[in-house]
Each structure stands twice: as structure tokens, then as C-alpha cells.
Design an enzyme around this catalytic site. Structure first.
Site, mmCIF file in Angstrom:
data_model
loop_
_atom_site.group_PDB
_atom_site.id
_atom_site.type_symbol
_atom_site.label_atom_id
_atom_site.label_comp_id
_atom_site.label_asym_id
_atom_site.label_seq_id
_atom_site.Cartn_x
_atom_site.Cartn_y
_atom_site.Cartn_z
ATOM 1 N N ASP A 93 0.829 -1.207 0.000
ATOM 2 C CA ASP A 93 0.000 0.000 0.000
ATOM 3 C C ASP A 93 0.866 1.261 0.000
ATOM 4 O OD1 ASP A 93 -2.283 1.498 0.015
ATOM 5 O OD2 ASP A 93 -2.796 1.114 2.106
ATOM 6 N N GLY A 94 0.343 2.324 -0.600
ATOM 7 C CA GLY A 94 1.009 3.628 -0.521
ATOM 8 C C GLY A 94 1.625 4.121 -1.816
ATOM 9 N N ASN A 95 1.392 3.423 -2.923
ATOM 10 C CA ASN A 95 1.958 3.858 -4.220
ATOM 11 C C ASN A 95 1.463 5.249 -4.600
ATOM 12 O OD1 ASN A 95 2.993 1.311 -4.335
ATOM 13 N ND2 ASN A 95 1.686 0.571 -5.988
ATOM 14 N N ARG A 150 0.214 7.684 -2.667
ATOM 15 C CA ARG A 150 0.746 8.738 -1.789
ATOM 16 C C ARG A 150 2.225 9.013 -2.091
ATOM 17 N NH1 ARG A 150 -1.244 5.924 3.382
ATOM 18 N NH2 ARG A 150 -1.844 4.420 1.787
ATOM 19 N N ARG A 156 -0.483 9.193 -9.952
ATOM 20 C CA ARG A 156 -0.512 7.939 -9.203
ATOM 21 C C ARG A 156 0.208 6.791 -9.914
ATOM 22 N NH1 ARG A 156 -3.974 7.310 -5.275
ATOM 23 N NH2 ARG A 156 -4.244 5.125 -5.812
ATOM 24 N N ASN A 203 -10.608 -2.939 -6.263
ATOM 25 C CA ASN A 203 -9.790 -2.026 -7.090
ATOM 26 C C ASN A 203 -10.392 -1.759 -8.474
ATOM 27 O OD1 ASN A 203 -6.563 -3.136 -5.800
ATOM 28 N ND2 ASN A 203 -7.806 -1.388 -5.189
ATOM 29 N N TRP A 204 -11.335 -2.606 -8.921
ATOM 30 C CA TRP A 204 -11.998 -2.356 -10.213
ATOM 31 C C TRP A 204 -12.753 -1.032 -10.185
ATOM 32 C CZ3 TRP A 204 -10.215 -5.064 -14.038
ATOM 33 C CH2 TRP A 204 -9.852 -6.398 -13.877
ATOM 34 N N THR A 248 -10.673 -7.145 -5.621
ATOM 35 C CA THR A 248 -11.968 -7.074 -6.328
ATOM 36 C C THR A 248 -12.491 -5.623 -6.266
ATOM 37 O OG1 THR A 248 -12.937 -7.934 -4.286
ATOM 38 C CG2 THR A 248 -12.755 -9.469 -6.095
HETATM 39 C C1 FPP Z 1 -1.694 0.194 -3.416
HETATM 40 O O1 FPP Z 1 -1.295 1.539 -3.481
HETATM 41 C C2 FPP Z 1 -1.267 -0.571 -4.567
HETATM 42 C C3 FPP Z 1 -2.066 -1.173 -5.492
HETATM 43 C C4 FPP Z 1 -3.546 -1.101 -5.469
HETATM 44 C C5 FPP Z 1 -1.521 -1.920 -6.625
HETATM 45 C C6 FPP Z 1 -0.290 -2.717 -6.370
HETATM 46 C C7 FPP Z 1 0.452 -2.767 -7.631
HETATM 47 C C8 FPP Z 1 1.805 -2.711 -7.749
HETATM 48 C C9 FPP Z 1 2.712 -2.709 -6.606
HETATM 49 C C10 FPP Z 1 2.450 -2.601 -9.094
HETATM 50 C C11 FPP Z 1 2.405 -3.760 -10.008
HETATM 51 C C12 FPP Z 1 2.358 -5.107 -9.418
HETATM 52 C C13 FPP Z 1 3.035 -6.174 -9.873
HETATM 53 C C14 FPP Z 1 2.747 -7.496 -9.287
HETATM 54 C C15 FPP Z 1 4.079 -6.084 -10.912
HETATM 55 P P1 FPP Z 1 -2.414 2.667 -3.533
HETATM 56 O O2 FPP Z 1 -2.602 3.056 -4.954
HETATM 57 O O3 FPP Z 1 -3.646 2.199 -2.839
HETATM 58 O O4 FPP Z 1 -1.717 3.810 -2.719
HETATM 59 P P2 FPP Z 1 -2.445 4.971 -1.902
HETATM 60 O O5 FPP Z 1 -3.177 4.307 -0.771
HETATM 61 O O6 FPP Z 1 -1.304 5.814 -1.429
HETATM 62 O O7 FPP Z 1 -3.347 5.704 -2.855
#
Ligand code: FPP
Length: 245
Positions: free
Chosen positions: A20-22, A24, A33, A68-69, A66
Site C-alpha cells: 500500500d502507498g503507491n 501517496r 498515481r 480495485n476495479w 476485487t
Molecule cells: C496500493 O497503493 C497498490 C495497489 C492497489 C496496486 C499494487 C500494484 C503494484 C505494486 C504494481 C504492479 C504489481 C506487480 C505485481 C508487478 P495505492 O494506490 O492504494 O496507494 P495509496 O493508498 O497511497 O493511494
């Protein structure tokens, strides 16, 4: 920083990670994002290699739920593209490290291109045996449990099994994770302390580890930190301390 000390004799057999946290991470840098997801994919490669090198037998990553869609269409499309490109790019990493790829979730819900690429890499790495990397894709634990209930009740109805014989083993055999041991250590990055519909049955006795580090920053040191913390805990499985010794 020095790597935390780890006892190789007491490694968790199965580590599961809620990455989690991509978003942010990208926002903090004034980027969109998707940039965070790309960096997240790098962490996936690094942590996968680190786990295999260390001797972890099973690593399960929550890559797409599920729920995330429901994200904006463009983000979903980019994540799907990123999956395809990562699978193509990382097949060599998997082969070099003797890692078998596997997947759990409703794979039929994935775009055909993603599903085909995934099945291709699963097949090509099928004989590898250092570690199993399982990607949870279009995965939801409640959906998994509902599917299990339907499959088991159909077998009861058709007299294939008796309801008296339904036990943990039978339940396990009807989950996506039928070939995996229970989770020993569940890690969630980015400071959130939730399970978010991930492996609800399988984490019954898992040790939970939450860190504020955002997934794209999650490094080998952070992984070792989590494992060292796991090793400092006493896993009692409902027994008393005295019974364990
Ligand atoms: C959560 O961060 C991350 C995801 C919903 C997707 C995970 C995907 C990857 C790490 C990249 C590709 C994966 C593979 C297996 C190659 P968020 O977007 O919910 O972060 P946020 O809470 O900060 O918005």
C-alpha cells in the site's frame, strides 16, 4: 544501515504483503498515481528476489483487489498494462531465481491479454522450486469464501461428501490457496492498519506487521526488520507459554 539479524532456522514459511502507498508516494513527489505504481513494481522485483535469496518458501502479494476495479478507468488500465509489461520483463528474474509464479483470485475477470500473459509465465515457471510467488489479482477473500461455500454445498448435495465430514482440511481444499500453507507473517505498508479483504481464513494465526514505509520505498532492510520482529514474537497458537517449552 546494517541489515537486522535474522535466524535462518526460524524463517516464516509464508509471507503475505498488502502493498500500500503507491499513490501517496507519487503525490509526495508531485507526480501522478501511475508513477507510484511503476515504482511499486520495482519493489515487487526487489522484495521477491530478497525473499527467494533468504529462503522464504511462499510469498503472496496483494496486487489487485476485487474492490480495485472501482478505481478510475485510466488507473485500472495502467495497472493492467503494468502487469503485462512486468510479467514480460520479469520472467528472467523468476527463472534466474528458480521462482514459480502462481495466482489467486477471479482470473476470468482480468482482460484476456493479462490472463494469457499470466498463464504463460505460470506455465513456464511451473518446475521452479526455490520459492512460490503468488499474485492475488482480482482477489477478494469474501468472494473466495462464498465460492468455497457453493462448491462444498454442491458436493454435499450430490453426496460426494457428507456435511459431518466438513473440517478445516475440506474448507482449505476449496479455497484458491489450496496449495499454500497458512500465512505466518502478514505485512502491510503505508501506515494503514487494516486487512482489506485479504486472506481472511488463511491469516487466522499470522503475525501482523504494520509499517509506515510506503510500498515504493519498502527495501531489503524493511523486509529484514519485519522478519526480525516476527522472530521476536512468541507464537502460541492458543496454548500457554509453558506448553511451548
Ligand atoms: C496500493 O497503493 C497498490 C495497489 C492497489 C496496486 C499494487 C500494484 C503494484 C505494486 C504494481 C504492479 C504489481 C506487480 C505485481 C508487478 P495505492 O494506490 O492504494 O496507494 P495509496 O493508498 O497511497 O493511494
Amino acid at each position: 544501515m546494517l541489515l537486522p539479524e535474522i535466524n535462518k532456522e526460524r524463517l516464516p514459511r509464508h509471507i503475505a504483503i498488502i502493498m500500500d502507498g503507491n499513490g501517496r508516494w507519487a503525490k509526495q513527489r508531485g507526480k501522478i498515481r501511475v508513477f507510484g505504481h511503476e515504482q511499486g513494481a520495482r519493489s515487487v522485483r526487489e522484495i521477491t528476489e530478497n525473499c527467494a535469496e533468504l529462503g522464504i518458501k511462499h510469498l503472496t502479494l496483494y496486487a489487485f483487489s476485487t474492490e480495485n476495479w472501482k478505481r478510475p478507468k485510466l488507473e485500472v488500465q495502467t495497472l493492467m498494462k503494468l502487469l503485462i509489461s512486468s510479467l514480460r520483463k520479469e520472467i528472467n528474474t523468476l527463472q534466474d531465481n528458480n521462482i514459480r509464479l502462481s495466482a489467486i483470485g477471479n482470473l476470468d475477470a482480468l482482460p484476456a491479454k493479462v490472463k494469457n500473459e499470466l498463464l504463460d509465465v505460470i506455465e513456464r515457471t511451473g518446475a521452479n522450486n526455490q520459492m512460490t510467488l503468488t499474485l492475488a489479482l482480482s482477489y477478494g477473500s469474501r468472494e473466495e469464501i462464498i465460492n468455497m461455500a457453493k462448491a462444498v454445498s454442491a458436493k454435499v448435495k450430490n453426496n460426494i461428501i457428507s456435511s459431518d465430514n466438513i473440517d478445516e482440511y475440506v474448507i482449505n481444499q476449496h479455497l484458491y490457496t489450496r496449495d499454500l500453507p497458512d500465512v505466518d507473517l502478514l505485512i502491510r505498508t503505508s501506515g494503514e492498519q487494516r486487512i482489506s479483504n485479504f486472506l481472511l481464513w488463511q491469516i487466522a494465526y499470522a503475525e501482523l506487521y504494520f509499517t509506515d514505509v510506503l510500498w515504493p520505498d519498502f527495501s531489503k532492510t524493511d523486509l529484514y526488520q519485519a522478519i526480525a520482529d516476527y522472530q521476536s514474537r512468541e507464537r502460541r497458537f492458543g496454548k500457554t507459554s509453558e506448553q511451548l517449552t
